[in-house]
Design an enzyme around this catalytic site. Structure first.
Site: not given
Length: 471
Positions: A22-23, A26
């Site tokens: 997920h990170e 980003h």
């Protein structure tokens, strides 16, 4: 029974992978947009250890269930978890810093916000694609001639005259059709014009061959049609249903059923899968059932009072046990078909979390049914000790999929909340006052903490230590 150690290790590994992906979404989007990333953390502060590479500090932090990417220009509580007041001078300086998030156009910041959930969706599809390509576990019954285990009353199958025990010897143009062939012929019949779509078939019953006509209503004509919707369940395996585990406090536990027991009959009906048992319980609508149980070679008849279970979507009448898996073989799908199967699997499961939230908001489901880190740990622990790869990959896929969906919800602190603010600012054509945004994030942060504490307490109350002995 799985142990606390297995639960802990498995959930840390699974959530660690999910957060990392997920990170990383980003992170990649920020880098592509030219935003300076100051810190990439797995876990929330305080920082434990890490390494500085270029402008970014890659670190591991003390609170393991989460993570974040800290970009220059972030000042809202929840975005950097600092809960520090915004510095007006620093904010103005960041607006002219080409590496700051706030100096970039809103559409780029929206892309950065979306990248995390999208990365989770890509991971979910990738996991299931790999599963279907390398270790697709196909139940043996799907490739064998179909014998009916249960026929749902008032279903198209029942209206056609099908009965439990029938063996389908022909279906449309196929002799001794497999489950897959019945699906394909039914799906083809549904493409014909009109409101009713018919298929000629023959079944063997009591040594006789009987011709029947199956009418498929137009309502079955949709993308996710499956032969289950016809209203019959085939014999999954030759043996009776074997109990693998019992839910604490469930009707099965109260009736004295134990792992290893076999359910020989329910009300005189012999079933060969948990799916058939669940379907029969829906037909009975919660009425008490009489079960013949084989416990270590000794037969006994016990009464069981089903309970309406809203904790596990979809809500249904259940007695609270997990049955043994039917025998299977491995089929390796080519890449295009594996991707299509993975997309279909994720699409079918993508609405479950939204359905649960909707039921809670509309007071049709208790908030106590939600699971937090401890509940997730128990699920990952059970999957870790389940033979084969299917349970493990499906749990990881489900968690990754729902992590992406939850982060898109328009709630402050979540990615969806940040995106919502950016959309509103785009419509207004000016930034929302920083003090207003800061207060909103602070309130949202407190709400998240309170909600998390409640969910964890609820998880603890469900542990066997606290449920044993309850009526």
């Amino acid at each position: 029974m799985h142990t606390f150690l297995v639960d802990t290790i498995s959930v840390l590994i699974v959530l660690g992978i999910m957060v990392l992906v997920h990170e990383f979404g980003h992170f990649v989007a920020a880098k592509l947009c030219g935003v300076r990333v100051e810190q990439f953390s797995i876990g929330f502060p305080p920082r434990l250890f890490g390494i500085q590479i270029g402008e970014t500090d890659y670190c591991i932090s003390a609170t393991p269930l989460g993570g974040y990417v800290k970009m220059t220009g972030e000042s809202m509580p929840g975005e950097n978890m600092s809960l520090q007041g915004a510095d007006a001078e620093a904010i103005e300086a960041n607006k002219v810093d080409p590496g700051a998030l706030t100096s970039h156009p809103r559409w780029q910041r929206i892309i950065i916000g979306l990248a995390g959930p999208v990365a989770n969706f890509v991971l979910a599809i990738g996991l299931m694609t790999g599963f279907y390509m390398l270790h697709n576990e196909v139940p043996v019954y799907e490739d064998q001639a179909v014998t009916l285990d249960w026929v749902v009353p008032d279903s198209p199958a029942a209206k056609a005259g099908l009965q439990p025990g029938d063996r389908i010897v022909s279906f449309s143009h196929d002799a001794n059709p497999t489950y897959q062939q019945i699906y394909e012929e039914s799906a083809l019949a549904l493409q014909s014009l009109g409101q009713e779509h018919t298929v000629s078939m023959e079944v063997e019953r009591g040594g006789q061959t009987l011709p029947l006509t199956l009418s498929l209503p137009d309502a079955l004509k949709h993308d996710d049609f499956s032969p289950d919707e016809i209203g019959f369940i085939p014999v999954f395996q030759p043996d009776p249903v074997k109990v693998v585990s019992i839910n604490p406090g469930s009707p099965a536990a109260k009736a004295g059923i134990q792992p290893g027991d076999q359910l020989i009959t329910l009300d005189g009906h012999a079933f060969h899968s948990t799916e058939a048992v669940i379907s029969y319980l829906q037909f009975r609508k919660g009425a008490p059932i009489s079960a013949q149980v084989d416990h270590q070679g000794k037969l006994s008849t016990i009464a069981i009072q089903p309970a309406y279970d809203t904790a596990n979507p979809p809500p249904a009448w259940r007695i609270g046990f997990t049955g043994s898996r039917p025998p299977f073989h491995i089929v390796q799908l080519p890449f295009p078909k594996a991707v299509a199967a993975a997309v279909k699997f994720n699409r079918q499961n993508s609405t479950l979390i939204l359905q649960v939230l909707h039921r809670i908001v509309t007071h049709r489901m208790s908030i106590n049914t939600l699971s937090g880190p401890i509940g997730i740990a128990r699920q990952t622990g059970e999957a870790a000790e389940t033979p084969g790869w299917e349970a493990k990959l499906k749990v990881m896929t489900f968690i990754s999929l729902n992590l992406g969906i939850l982060n898109l919800l328009p709630f402050p602190i979540l990615d969806g909340g940040m995106i919502l603010f950016l959309i509103i600012e785009g419509i207004l054509r000016h930034d929302i006052d920083m003090r207003v945004k800061e207060r909103v994030y602070q309130v949202a942060f407190v709400m998240i903490v309170v909600f998390a504490v409640y969910i964890i307490f609820n998880d603890i109350s469900k542990l066997p230590l606290f449920t044993q002995g309850k009526p």
